[in-house]
Design a protein around this motif. Structure first.
Motif, PDB file in Angstrom:
ATOM      1  N   MET A   1     -14.452  -8.619  30.056  1.00  0.00           N
ATOM      2  CA  MET A   1     -13.219  -8.687  30.315  1.00  0.00           C
ATOM      3  C   MET A   1     -12.600 -10.224  30.648  1.00  0.00           C
ATOM      4  O   MET A   1     -13.522 -11.156  31.330  1.00  0.00           O
ATOM      5  CB  MET A   1     -12.718  -7.986  31.669  1.00  0.00           C
ATOM      6  N   ALA A   6      -6.248 -10.269  31.274  1.00  0.00           N
ATOM      7  CA  ALA A   6      -6.178  -9.001  32.150  1.00  0.00           C
ATOM      8  C   ALA A   6      -5.067  -9.161  33.242  1.00  0.00           C
ATOM      9  O   ALA A   6      -4.636 -10.058  33.678  1.00  0.00           O
ATOM     10  CB  ALA A   6      -7.686  -8.705  32.884  1.00  0.00           C
ATOM     11  N   THR A   7      -4.837  -7.808  33.818  1.00  0.00           N
ATOM     12  CA  THR A   7      -3.867  -7.756  35.008  1.00  0.00           C
ATOM     13  C   THR A   7      -4.817  -7.569  36.115  1.00  0.00           C
ATOM     14  O   THR A   7      -6.154  -7.090  36.202  1.00  0.00           O
ATOM     15  CB  THR A   7      -3.021  -6.436  34.711  1.00  0.00           C
ATOM     16  N   ASP A  10      -6.616  -4.275  36.378  1.00  0.00           N
ATOM     17  CA  ASP A  10      -7.600  -4.193  35.325  1.00  0.00           C
ATOM     18  C   ASP A  10      -8.891  -4.777  35.990  1.00  0.00           C
ATOM     19  O   ASP A  10     -10.050  -4.348  36.037  1.00  0.00           O
ATOM     20  CB  ASP A  10      -7.232  -5.055  33.948  1.00  0.00           C
ATOM     21  N   ASP A  13     -10.499  -2.655  38.808  1.00  0.00           N
ATOM     22  CA  ASP A  13     -11.176  -1.517  38.509  1.00  0.00           C
ATOM     23  C   ASP A  13     -12.387  -1.567  37.733  1.00  0.00           C
ATOM     24  O   ASP A  13     -13.087  -1.096  37.082  1.00  0.00           O
ATOM     25  CB  ASP A  13     -10.235  -0.468  37.605  1.00  0.00           C
ATOM     26  N   CYS A  14     -12.730  -3.075  37.607  1.00  0.00           N
ATOM     27  CA  CYS A  14     -13.526  -3.664  36.555  1.00  0.00           C
ATOM     28  C   CYS A  14     -15.175  -3.257  37.571  1.00  0.00           C
ATOM     29  O   CYS A  14     -15.172  -3.796  38.454  1.00  0.00           O
ATOM     30  CB  CYS A  14     -13.625  -4.787  36.183  1.00  0.00           C
TER      31      CYS A  14
END
Length: 245
Positions: A1, A6-7, A10, A13-14
């Protein structure tokens, strides 16, 4: 990522604890190669390694200014002190660790950063904030490493492979003719020179003519393979500190 794209959701949740931080420099690389050569190289190696790695990894934005005062006579070169650089890198890594990315490989593209990065990696690790290991791409390319130079065959080759439009091909002869054969002025195992301008007229060390695109592809593969092996080791390592003896 890639954190740039990315937000925050994001990232939330990684599910990984691994991160890579590319680090370079903005400094002269002769008349033919851009000031951002070291950043381009660090990013290219980081991305190539992550493409091969079979786990999720967070890739931070590159740090573009490093320890480069030795190139100060050449216009456009930027630098910070070693203290500033170490503090910046340490705090950048600590911010990643705050979000759970506490196993970090720092992918370095500039020789002047090497000593400072090893020191800051030790400081971060011993503090317990994170486990951080520096990786310098041109130290991990086998027999090619002996020809590193500056704006020479290795960096020119990698640029020709990764971003050929950045190489001023019409200045290659000039770069080759005005370059030095080796880095520094050595007597009794001591380097008498502190600045690059003391031993190279145009900032080049080594012959960029020896760095073609095919060699650049080989360099990228070697460096990426080495980075993958390091990421695997960092992911699996017991990073707890040893007890006192």
């Amino acid at each position: 990522m890639d954190l740039r794209d990315a937000t925050w959701t994001d990232v939330r949740d990684c599910e990984t604890d691994l991160a890579v931080v590319p680090v370079g420099s903005t400094e002269q690389h002769g008349p033919h190669a851009p000031l951002g050569t070291d950043v381009v190289a660090a990013q290219a190696v980081a991305d190539a390694g992550l493409e091969q790695f079979d786990r999720d990894v967070v890739r931070a934005p590159a740090i573009p200014v490093g320890v480069a005062e030795e190139h100060r006579q050449f216009p456009g070169t930027m630098w910070v002190s070693e203290d500033t650089f170490r503090n910046y890198v340490r705090e950048a890594v600590e911010s990643l660790a705050h979000h759970g990315f506490d196993r970090v490989v720092i992918v370095n593209g500039h020789g002047g950063n090497v000593d400072a990065l090893r020191e800051v990696g030790g400081t971060i690790t011993r503090s317990g904030e994170a486990y951080a290991v520096p990786f310098t791409w041109f130290e991990a390319v086998g027999e090619h490493s002996a020809e590193m130079g500056h704006g020479g065959p290795l960096e020119t080759a990698l640029l020709r492979h990764c971003e050929p439009e950045l190489v001023r091909e019409n200045r290659i002869d000039e770069a080759s003719a005005g370059g030095a054969d080796s880095w520094g002025e050595w007597v009794s195992y001591s380097n008498l020179a502190y600045d690059a301008a003391e031993f190279t007229e145009n900032g080049v060390v080594g012959d960029p003519k020896d760095g073609d695109e095919q060699r650049g592809a080989e360099l990228l593969e070697l460096a990426a393979d080495a980075l993958v092996r390091l990421l695997e080791a960092v992911a699996e390592r017991d990073v707890s500190r040893p007890e006192g003896r």
